[in-house]
Every structure is written in structure tokens, then in C-alpha cells.
Design a protein around this motif. Structure first.
Motif, PDB file in Angstrom:
ATOM      1  N   PHE A 141      -3.867  -0.923  -9.426  1.00 21.36           N
ATOM      2  CA  PHE A 141      -4.093   0.504  -9.193  1.00 21.36           C
ATOM      3  C   PHE A 141      -3.129   1.333 -10.041  1.00 21.36           C
ATOM      4  CE2 PHE A 141      -3.388   4.570  -7.274  1.00 21.36           C
ATOM      5  CZ  PHE A 141      -4.552   4.932  -6.621  1.00 21.36           C
ATOM      6  N   TYR A 143     -13.353   1.160  -4.976  1.00 19.48           N
ATOM      7  CA  TYR A 143     -13.048   2.547  -4.602  1.00 19.48           C
ATOM      8  C   TYR A 143     -11.640   2.928  -5.043  1.00 19.48           C
ATOM      9  CZ  TYR A 143     -12.220   6.738  -1.857  1.00 19.48           C
ATOM     10  OH  TYR A 143     -11.897   8.011  -1.470  1.00 19.48           O
ATOM     11  N   LEU A 144     -10.671   2.072  -4.769  1.00 19.79           N
ATOM     12  CA  LEU A 144      -9.290   2.401  -5.107  1.00 19.79           C
ATOM     13  C   LEU A 144      -9.094   2.577  -6.613  1.00 19.79           C
ATOM     14  CD1 LEU A 144      -7.243   0.145  -2.656  1.00 19.79           C
ATOM     15  CD2 LEU A 144      -7.459   2.626  -2.603  1.00 19.79           C
ATOM     16  N   PHE A 194       0.806  -1.215   0.000  1.00 18.84           N
ATOM     17  CA  PHE A 194       0.000   0.000   0.000  1.00 18.84           C
ATOM     18  C   PHE A 194       0.847   1.275   0.000  1.00 18.84           C
ATOM     19  CE2 PHE A 194      -2.226   3.378   2.347  1.00 18.84           C
ATOM     20  CZ  PHE A 194      -3.331   3.551   1.530  1.00 18.84           C
ATOM     21  N   LEU A 244      -4.391   8.593  -1.267  1.00 18.18           N
ATOM     22  CA  LEU A 244      -5.381   8.704  -0.201  1.00 18.18           C
ATOM     23  C   LEU A 244      -4.997   9.797   0.794  1.00 18.18           C
ATOM     24  CD1 LEU A 244      -6.215   5.905  -1.434  1.00 18.18           C
ATOM     25  CD2 LEU A 244      -7.040   5.336   0.857  1.00 18.18           C
ATOM     26  N   ARG A 291     -12.597   2.452   1.905  1.00 14.88           N
ATOM     27  CA  ARG A 291     -11.633   3.183   1.081  1.00 14.88           C
ATOM     28  C   ARG A 291     -10.432   2.323   0.684  1.00 14.88           C
ATOM     29  NH1 ARG A 291     -11.227   9.462   3.215  1.00 14.88           N
ATOM     30  NH2 ARG A 291     -13.302  10.073   2.482  1.00 14.88           N
ATOM     31  N   LEU A 292     -10.380   1.123   1.186  1.00 13.61           N
ATOM     32  CA  LEU A 292      -9.312   0.200   0.802  1.00 13.61           C
ATOM     33  C   LEU A 292      -9.839  -0.938  -0.066  1.00 13.61           C
ATOM     34  CD1 LEU A 292      -7.429   0.005   4.224  1.00 13.61           C
ATOM     35  CD2 LEU A 292      -6.797   1.357   2.217  1.00 13.61           C
ATOM     36  N   LYS A 315     -11.421  -2.669  -3.534  1.00 16.46           N
ATOM     37  CA  LYS A 315     -10.969  -2.617  -4.931  1.00 16.46           C
ATOM     38  C   LYS A 315     -11.705  -1.560  -5.748  1.00 16.46           C
ATOM     39  CE  LYS A 315     -10.651  -5.466  -9.100  1.00 16.46           C
ATOM     40  NZ  LYS A 315     -10.872  -6.815  -9.674  1.00 16.46           N
TER      41      LYS A 315
END
Length: 319
Positions: free
Chosen positions: A296, A237-238, A140, A147, A232-233, A235
Motif C-alpha cells: 500500500f 480496494y486498499l 494497519f 480510511l 474495505r480491507l 487488497k
């Protein structure tokens, strides 16, 4: 330019009745501010919950020397909420705090002292640490800046705005004079197009300030904590964030470019990200479906490659 206050805390917010109390309590607990004149402005970006009522309840038992104001901005999008905050702020300095970003008790004092030392600082960002509800995925750290997590060490420095190395708006201090002199009344990036999320609306004002000769600084003594819930973590959303940030790339880069440079910038953005995509696909060819962080990055490069065409389409559509 005359100001009634030295410092304004501006909180752009949407459906935040559950989150705002934590932030407001942190503001009530600020230290070393007795000699400052300051205020708090909550900009409600068209919430459908009881945010307005919650703020009114806080106003009844708020700090005597510190106004707590509520303002409604019905035009949806964080960019419009920030514009409204700047217009309404009485402070020479405006400290933006998102409703999920909790400051240390000395945040205001440290921000004010730093800006006093650097009168050419149009904006100042600080350290933003993460409070995760769940453990983030492996790797991450490679994408944490998307973020609004910023951990740049203990030494102040000037941001490289030309190359889009900038602080997010989540806990940013701006000089109202710099904003009013530099930033257009209508943002190019306002958060969304029909069916498309486009990020970059927090970088856009900073680039205009930089273009006008103002400096953008990092102050390590301005520390906040970003509250990051589990969703927020996830898939979906990211990847939405990756695409949204990528699609803003070309528009942001053109802000400080001369008109004659835009064809070169168009080609560089497209070809540079095409090269990134190919290199990334080779490196992670067997992992893109399973490795969320690699996926991502791929989505960000791909959206960045498309960003010149999106900007061109918007330009002709709105002429």
C-alpha cells in the motif's frame, strides 16, 4: 451573511438505504441540543436503491423541531454532493457525516460549543474510531488515516494545513461563511477521471479555506465511529485507495503555492517520492508481494511521484 439555523447536519450518500437508518437514529438521540436550531439534510448522490423512499418514511415520524430534508444531486461524486449540501444548508455551521460514520450522542453539542469559542475556525475535525467487521491486517495502523480513521489524542490543536495534515470530510464541521468565501464552485478534484480514481476531494475545500486565512482545528470531543466492512480491507480496494490518494498529491500542494513556486514543487514532489520509493523498496524488498501494508505504502509513493505529470496532462487537456 444571514442564517435561519445554527447548525446543519449534511449527509452525502449513495445507495445507502441499508446504512442511513443507523445514522438517523443516532441523530434523533442527540443530547444537549434543545437550545439549538438545527436541521438534517440528506444529499442523495444519484442513488439507484430506495434511499429516497427510506428518507420519506423517516420524515413521517421525525423530530418536530428539526427539519429532515431530502435533496438529489445527480452529478456523481462526493465533492458535488458536498457542494450541494453547502448551497442548500440553512445553518451557520455545517456538520458533514458520511452514512457509515456514527456520532456520539453529544457530537452536535460539542461541535457547536467548540466553534463558538473559535470564530476563526473555518473547519473542525474530531476523533474517528473504527468499527471493523473483520480484523485488519498486521501493520494497519501505518495506513489507517487513509480510511478516515483519526485518533489524535485529547488535546485540541490547529492542523498543519500547509503540509496536508488535515481532517477527512467523513465527520467534519465547516463554517458556511468560510466555505462560501473561499471554495471555488467547480472542484479540481471531483473523485474520478475516466478509468482512474482520484482522492483528495475532501482536502481541497479545506486548503482553499486555509489559503483565505481560516483556521482548521482538531476537537477531541467530537467523536464518531467509522463502520468498516470486510471489503474495505481487501487488497484490491486498499491499493485503489493508495493510488487515488497519491495521484492527488501535487494538485493539493499547488493550492497554497505561488505560481512561481510550481516548477520547484513539481521537482520536489517527483524527486521526493522517488527517494521514498527507493528507500521503501530496499527496506521491504523481500516483503512487497506478501505484506499488504508495505505494498500500500509503495503504491502511494509511486502514485504521488506520478501526480505532477497527471496534473500537467489534465491542465493541457482541458485548456
Amino acid at each position: 451573511m444571514n442564517f435561519n439555523k445554527q447548525f446543519t447536519i449534511a449527509i452525502p450518500t449513495f445507495n445507502s438505504a441499508q446504512r442511513l437508518p443507523l445514522l438517523l437514529e443516532k441523530l434523533k438521540a442527540q443530547t444537549a441540543v434543545d437550545d439549538l436550531t438545527w436541521e438534517v439534510v440528506v444529499v442523495d448522490n444519484n442513488s439507484s436503491d430506495n434511499t429516497a423512499e427510506m428518507v420519506r418514511q423517516y420524515q413521517e415520524n421525525w423530530l418536530d423541531a428539526v427539519p429532515l430534508r431530502y435533496i438529489l444531486e445527480t452529478q456523481q461524486g462526493a465533492a458535488f454532493a458536498r457542494l450541494k449540501a453547502v448551497q442548500e444548508a440553512d445553518g451557520e455551521l455545517i456538520g458533514f457525516l458520511d452514512d457509515d460514520n456514527l456520532p456520539d450522542n453529544n457530537w452536535i453539542a460539542n461541535a457547536f460549543a467548540f466553534c463558538q469559542k473559535l470564530p476563526k475556525a473555518g473547519a473542525v475535525g474530531g476523533q474517528i474510531h473504527a468499527n471493523f467487521e473483520v480484523q485488519p491486517p498486521e501493520g494497519f495502523d501505518r495506513i489507517k488515516q487513509f480510511l478516515a480513521i483519526r485518533e489524535h489524542g485529547s488535546i485540541p490543536y490547529q492542523f498543519d494545513a500547509y503540509n496536508l495534515r488535515l481532517p477527512p470530510a467523513a465527520s467534519l464541521v465547516v463554517r458556511k461563511q468560510a466555505w462560501m468565501e473561499s471554495v471555488p464552485a467547480q472542484p479540481a478534484l471531483s473523485g474520478k477521471l475516466p478509468g482512474i480514481l482520484i482522492q483528495g476531494d475532501d482536502y481541497e475545500p479545506l486548503l482553499y479555506m486555509y489559503k483565505s486565512g481560516w483556521e482548521i482545528w482538531y476537537n477531541p470531543d467530537m467523536v464518531t465511529y467509522h463502520q468498516i466492512p470486510h471489503w474495505r480491507l481487501e487488497k484490491d480496494y486498499l491499493l485503489k485507495i493508495a493510488r487515488g490518494c497519491g495521484l492527488a498529491t501535487y494538485t493539493l500542494r499547488t493550492i497554497n503555492a505561488q505560481p512561481q513556486e510550481t516548477p520547484i514543487l513539481f521537482a520536489r514532489t517527483f524527486l521526493g517520492n522517488l527517494r521514498r520509493i527507493l528507500a521503501h523498496a530496499i527496506q521491504y524488498r523481500t516483503q512487497l508481494k506478501m505484506d499488504l501494508i508495505a505494498r500500500f505504502q509503495f503504491e502511494f509513493f509511486f502514485a504521488s511521484m506520478l501526480s505532477p505529470f497527471l496534473a500537467l496532462n489534465r491542465r493541457f487537456k482541458f485548456k
